[in-house]
Motif scaffolding. Sequence first.
Motif, mmCIF file in Angstrom:
data_model
loop_
_atom_site.group_PDB
_atom_site.id
_atom_site.type_symbol
_atom_site.label_atom_id
_atom_site.label_comp_id
_atom_site.label_asym_id
_atom_site.label_seq_id
_atom_site.Cartn_x
_atom_site.Cartn_y
_atom_site.Cartn_z
ATOM 1 N N VAL A 32 -24.799 -125.059 60.350
ATOM 2 C CA VAL A 32 -24.901 -126.185 59.407
ATOM 3 C C VAL A 32 -24.984 -127.496 60.185
ATOM 4 C CG1 VAL A 32 -23.728 -125.299 57.367
ATOM 5 C CG2 VAL A 32 -22.383 -126.281 59.208
ATOM 6 N N ASP A 33 -25.567 -128.489 59.551
ATOM 7 C CA ASP A 33 -25.572 -129.822 60.153
ATOM 8 C C ASP A 33 -24.124 -130.263 60.350
ATOM 9 O OD1 ASP A 33 -28.258 -129.868 60.065
ATOM 10 O OD2 ASP A 33 -28.410 -131.108 58.247
ATOM 11 N N GLY A 34 -23.893 -130.989 61.409
ATOM 12 C CA GLY A 34 -22.562 -131.584 61.589
ATOM 13 C C GLY A 34 -21.646 -130.764 62.482
ATOM 14 N N ILE A 35 -22.097 -129.589 62.944
ATOM 15 C CA ILE A 35 -21.220 -128.767 63.805
ATOM 16 C C ILE A 35 -20.979 -129.465 65.144
ATOM 17 C CG2 ILE A 35 -21.183 -126.689 65.234
ATOM 18 C CD1 ILE A 35 -21.099 -125.212 62.922
ATOM 19 N N ALA A 36 -22.040 -130.024 65.707
ATOM 20 C CA ALA A 36 -21.876 -130.653 67.029
ATOM 21 C C ALA A 36 -20.884 -131.816 66.933
ATOM 22 C CB ALA A 36 -23.233 -131.135 67.545
ATOM 23 N N GLU A 37 -20.979 -132.598 65.852
ATOM 24 C CA GLU A 37 -20.047 -133.735 65.689
ATOM 25 C C GLU A 37 -18.621 -133.209 65.488
ATOM 26 O OE1 GLU A 37 -22.848 -133.246 64.100
ATOM 27 O OE2 GLU A 37 -24.134 -134.895 64.761
ATOM 28 N N ALA A 38 -18.491 -132.156 64.674
ATOM 29 C CA ALA A 38 -17.151 -131.589 64.450
ATOM 30 C C ALA A 38 -16.580 -131.062 65.767
ATOM 31 C CB ALA A 38 -17.227 -130.465 63.415
ATOM 32 N N ALA A 39 -17.446 -130.481 66.606
ATOM 33 C CA ALA A 39 -16.977 -129.958 67.895
ATOM 34 C C ALA A 39 -16.495 -131.096 68.784
ATOM 35 C CB ALA A 39 -18.103 -129.179 68.580
ATOM 36 N N GLN A 40 -17.185 -132.236 68.702
ATOM 37 C CA GLN A 40 -16.726 -133.379 69.513
ATOM 38 C C GLN A 40 -15.372 -133.887 69.042
ATOM 39 O OE1 GLN A 40 -20.189 -135.841 69.309
ATOM 40 N NE2 GLN A 40 -20.981 -135.032 71.225
ATOM 41 N N ARG A 41 -15.222 -133.958 67.725
ATOM 42 C CA ARG A 41 -13.917 -134.402 67.202
ATOM 43 C C ARG A 41 -12.835 -133.395 67.600
ATOM 44 N NH1 ARG A 41 -17.096 -135.322 62.681
ATOM 45 N NH2 ARG A 41 -16.170 -133.615 61.491
#
Length: 479
Positions: free
Chosen positions: A121-130
């Motif tokens: 899903v979109d947003g996985i990379a950002e969630a991984a950074q958080r």
Amino acid sequence: MTNLDHGATTVSSRALNALLDSWRASSAPGYLALADRIRLLVLDGRLPVGTRLPSERDLCAHLGVSRTTVASAYAALRDSGHVDSVRGSGSVVRLPARASVPRPTTTEGLLDLTKAALPAVDGIAEAAQRAAGRLGAYLDDSGYDPVGRPVLREAIAERYRRRGLATSADQIVVTLGAQHAIALLARVLVSRGDRAVVEAPGYPHAFEALRGAGARLVPVSVTVDDGWDEASLMQALRRTSPPVAYLMPDFHNPTGATMPAEQRVRVLEAAAAEGTVVIADETMAEMAIDDRRDAPRPMAAYGRAVSIGSVGKSLWGGLRIGWIRAERPLVDRLVRARSAGDLGTPVLEQLVVAELLGDFDRVLEARAGHLRRGRDRVVRGLREQFPSWQVPSPAGGLTTWVGLGAPVSSQLTLAARREGLLLAAGPVFGVDGAFERFVRVPFSYADSDTDRALAALRAAWDGIDGVQAPASPLLAEVV
Ligand SMILES: Cc1ncc(COP(=O)(O)O)c(C=O)c1O
């Protein structure tokens, strides 16, 4: 050699009569028409392998035909390898040995649609950074544990509560995906030689896990139109008192069927009466495409059941995060047993999932939109190009279970491979083969892949022998 579980279930004359439907409509001699109709039920898994047929005497009385007709039909079925006569057990359904379709050793250059999978899903990379930003708080201890991080267990419990099932974090064991959950439950609940009720067609890796734990599988039929064969399911539970029954009550893989709430209650009651633990694989439960306001709640809201969940479809299979929801004593057993196979789930992935579960409704809406477009494209394309096929449009899940109208699924998938497309043939989803008239087509892939797959299927279908002339001409009359 099939691993027949002789005598596991018996089909009564009355039930068989209902399944036989319009067999007399055939112009063939009565015994051949009867044999052919029964053969079709075997090939489609409606009469699972191991089912005991009624006695000749009982069936002829019920059908109002001569004993010779039934005896000759059974003899024809024995000759074609679809029935075994077992001393003391009567006539038992089996499948003739078939050449299995080998999997290619390399899939390079091929379009592999054997998996019901989705991109992240979109947003996985950002969630991984958080999540990586929070990792510092977790670095002071060993970094692994067999039960899961409290933050994720609580987020999963909260999701159950929102779906109408009271759940506390200590009822959750975080696993390495749903497959690990199935295998762990099988290892803890099944002893060698035990029976395990499963669905046919069903999820083949669950069959492998249960067999790996020593189970003998007792298949029960599920169809696109009628869902679970409840009478057979009840009979299988009563007759075999299995320690486990493994079911996929929501968007069943591969048929897409969903078990109605009232049926859940009845099945769980019957299972409880036998001491059977129902393992509800709810991997697909949140993958609704159409409106699900009236959808059933999780299985365990209707009685005693152990639930399996996963973010493999909803977020991304690459995270390898799943879980088991169970009562505390079973949670303790699972945790104790786990270390024989693995020591825990990686922390970072758990933190990524905990991040995304906070915004799960939005994620699921986006998923539903993606799947709706894919489903409609695949269903429209297949219906246009193959008017003789039966192409269901399921309300959820990632695949459609397509009826080909002839028992040619293995042939078709072999021909498709020559066109650069890998698909799972129907028999992959049976306990002992069957389902040659079906193929599972995923609709979770990108439009360009879907279009390539449709073109490959067209070429494959045009190229295969036998579509116009199935193995038995009589079979053609009844399909
Ligand atoms: C019904 C069902 N259960 C379990 C799994 C495995 O899921 P996971 O990727 O979480 O191990 C799948 C994957 O396709 C599935 O369809």
